[in-house]
Design an enzyme around this catalytic site. Structure first.
Site, PDB file in Angstrom:
ATOM      1  N   LYS A  20      14.414 105.265 -34.234  1.00 41.96           N
ATOM      2  CA  LYS A  20      13.359 106.148 -34.422  1.00 41.96           C
ATOM      3  C   LYS A  20      12.122 105.581 -34.098  1.00 41.96           C
ATOM      4  O   LYS A  20      11.288 106.196 -33.406  1.00 41.96           O
ATOM      5  CB  LYS A  20      13.523 106.827 -35.927  1.00 41.96           C
ATOM      6  CG  LYS A  20      14.533 107.744 -36.007  1.00 41.96           C
ATOM      7  CD  LYS A  20      14.912 107.807 -37.759  1.00 41.96           C
ATOM      8  CE  LYS A  20      16.198 108.867 -37.993  1.00 41.96           C
ATOM      9  NZ  LYS A  20      16.331 108.769 -39.197  1.00 41.96           N
ATOM     10  N   GLN A  80      14.766 107.822 -45.268  1.00 39.81           N
ATOM     11  CA  GLN A  80      16.130 107.487 -44.402  1.00 39.81           C
ATOM     12  C   GLN A  80      16.942 107.392 -45.855  1.00 39.81           C
ATOM     13  O   GLN A  80      16.974 106.979 -46.724  1.00 39.81           O
ATOM     14  CB  GLN A  80      16.049 106.134 -43.855  1.00 39.81           C
ATOM     15  CG  GLN A  80      17.317 105.915 -43.073  1.00 39.81           C
ATOM     16  CD  GLN A  80      17.573 106.817 -42.029  1.00 39.81           C
ATOM     17  OE1 GLN A  80      16.611 107.369 -41.510  1.00 39.81           O
ATOM     18  NE2 GLN A  80      18.762 107.199 -41.677  1.00 39.81           N
ATOM     19  N   ASP A 109      12.031 116.224 -41.506  1.00 39.45           N
ATOM     20  CA  ASP A 109      13.458 116.194 -41.613  1.00 39.45           C
ATOM     21  C   ASP A 109      14.109 117.550 -41.891  1.00 39.45           C
ATOM     22  O   ASP A 109      15.257 117.858 -42.071  1.00 39.45           O
ATOM     23  CB  ASP A 109      13.976 115.375 -42.846  1.00 39.45           C
ATOM     24  CG  ASP A 109      14.736 113.893 -42.189  1.00 39.45           C
ATOM     25  OD1 ASP A 109      15.296 114.112 -41.144  1.00 39.45           O
ATOM     26  OD2 ASP A 109      14.715 112.939 -43.053  1.00 39.45           O
TER      27      ASP A 109
HETATM   28  N1  GUN Z   1      20.526 109.926 -42.711  1.00 38.88           N
HETATM   29  C1  GUN Z   1      21.692 110.285 -41.694  1.00 38.88           C
HETATM   30  N2  GUN Z   1      21.023 111.200 -40.918  1.00 38.88           N
HETATM   31  C2  GUN Z   1      19.679 111.494 -41.506  1.00 38.88           C
HETATM   32  C3  GUN Z   1      18.678 112.076 -41.178  1.00 38.88           C
HETATM   33  O1  GUN Z   1      18.692 113.207 -40.194  1.00 38.88           O
HETATM   34  N3  GUN Z   1      17.497 112.027 -41.727  1.00 38.88           N
HETATM   35  C4  GUN Z   1      17.430 111.069 -42.959  1.00 38.88           C
HETATM   36  N4  GUN Z   1      16.337 111.226 -43.528  1.00 38.88           N
HETATM   37  N5  GUN Z   1      18.428 110.296 -43.258  1.00 38.88           N
HETATM   38  C5  GUN Z   1      19.653 110.389 -42.553  1.00 38.88           C
END
Ligand code: GUN
Length: 282
Positions: free
Chosen positions: A53, A97, A120
């Site tokens: 990211k 996350q 998100d």
């Molecule tokens: N863990 C796995 N996929 C995601 C996601 O799309 N967002 C977040 N914050 N954590 C994740």
């Protein structure tokens, strides 16, 4: 192989080209979009996702800050971190996350994210907006799946869509997005009886179960559009929830793993971050 592969890398590149123009527009108006990522503990997969990211942000010209909290951090420390980010006018997007270490509860943490910074789409406000058919931030993975379907002109209205998996991150928002496009949607999960019978009725089948090779050819209608959301590590290799070898002989369209949906998840995060920056300029 009979299936046409839906190339997430190509769709991603096309979307990111458009996003790059939007970054320049924002910059011309004196705004550099800023994403804050909260990473708790040392989960190896999460570390890789967060690094990817950061890289994607940097490449596009989005500022990213990763706030690292130790695996033993308290619920109060984590909530305090998110509260501060929500109040910080320098931060446009916030992502916590997941998964969090077991002693921490994600639900109250996510509820502290300012919905206007919720890139998100996980806050109750944005999840509720999706449920009500209102505009809001949409979770990145299901949003990315819709983008792939759009790119390949997959008709959705009136088709039977089956989503296997009912997580808040993928399965539920995926089903709502397909419903919003007038698909007839079925959600299947670990307690579903006669799963193969359900999935064989799908014109569009989305696999989000988290089990390698779970969807086999006998579960797929000939010519169906099959979207594989799985990211599973098997013997050092990344494989999806769909048994690629057999399903690619039956499906009409199929997303590969890697190179399918995974690419789009980060792309939609970038898009949501730009949307968040724009929203906060108003
Ligand atoms: N863990 C796995 N996929 C995601 C996601 O799309 N967002 C977040 N914050 N954590 C994740």
């Amino acid at each position: 192989m009979s299936a046409t592969l839906m190339d997430g890398r190509a769709v991603s590149a096309a979307v990111r080209d458009k996003l790059a123009l939007r970054v320049r527009e924002l910059e011309a108006e004196g705004v550099k979009p800023h994403l804050a990522v909260v990473l708790v503990g040392e989960d190896p997969a999460s570390q890789i996702y967060v690094r990817n990211k950061e890289r994607a942000c940097e490449k596009l010209g989005i500022r990213s800050t990763v706030l690292r909290l130790c695996a033993e951090c308290t619920q109060a420390e984590l909530e305090d971190t998110v509260r501060k980010l929500s109040a910080d006018p320098q931060v446009h997007g916030i992502l916590v996350q997941l998964p969090l270490p077991r002693h921490l509860d994600a639900t109250p943490v996510i509820a502290l994210i300012d919905p206007r910074k919720d890139v998100d789409g996980f806050t109750p406000v944005n999840a509720g907006k999706l449920l009500n058919g209102e505009k809001g931030f949409v979770a990145c993975t299901p949003g990315g799946v819709m983008e792939i379907l759009r790119h390949y002109d997959v008709p959705i209205c009136g088709r039977n869509a089956v989503v296997v998996g009912r997580s808040n991150i993928v399965g539920k928002p995926m089903a709502l997005l397909l419903l919003a496009q007038n698909a007839t949607v079925t959600i299947c999960h670990s307690r579903t009886k006669n799963l193969a019978q359900m999935t064989r009725g799908a014109d569009i089948l989305v696999a989000a179960v988290g089990k390698a090779g779970f969807i086999t050819a006998d579960m797929v209608k000939p010519g169906a559009v099959v979207v594989d959301v799985g990211i599973n590590r098997v013997n050092g290799q990344v494989v999806g929830d769909v048994d690629f070898e057999s399903v690619s002989e039956v499906a009409g369209f199929l997303t590969p793993v890697p190179g399918g949906v995974g690419q789009m998840t980060i792309t939609m995060l970038l898009k949501n971050t730009l949307d968040a920056a724009r929203l906060q300029m108003k």
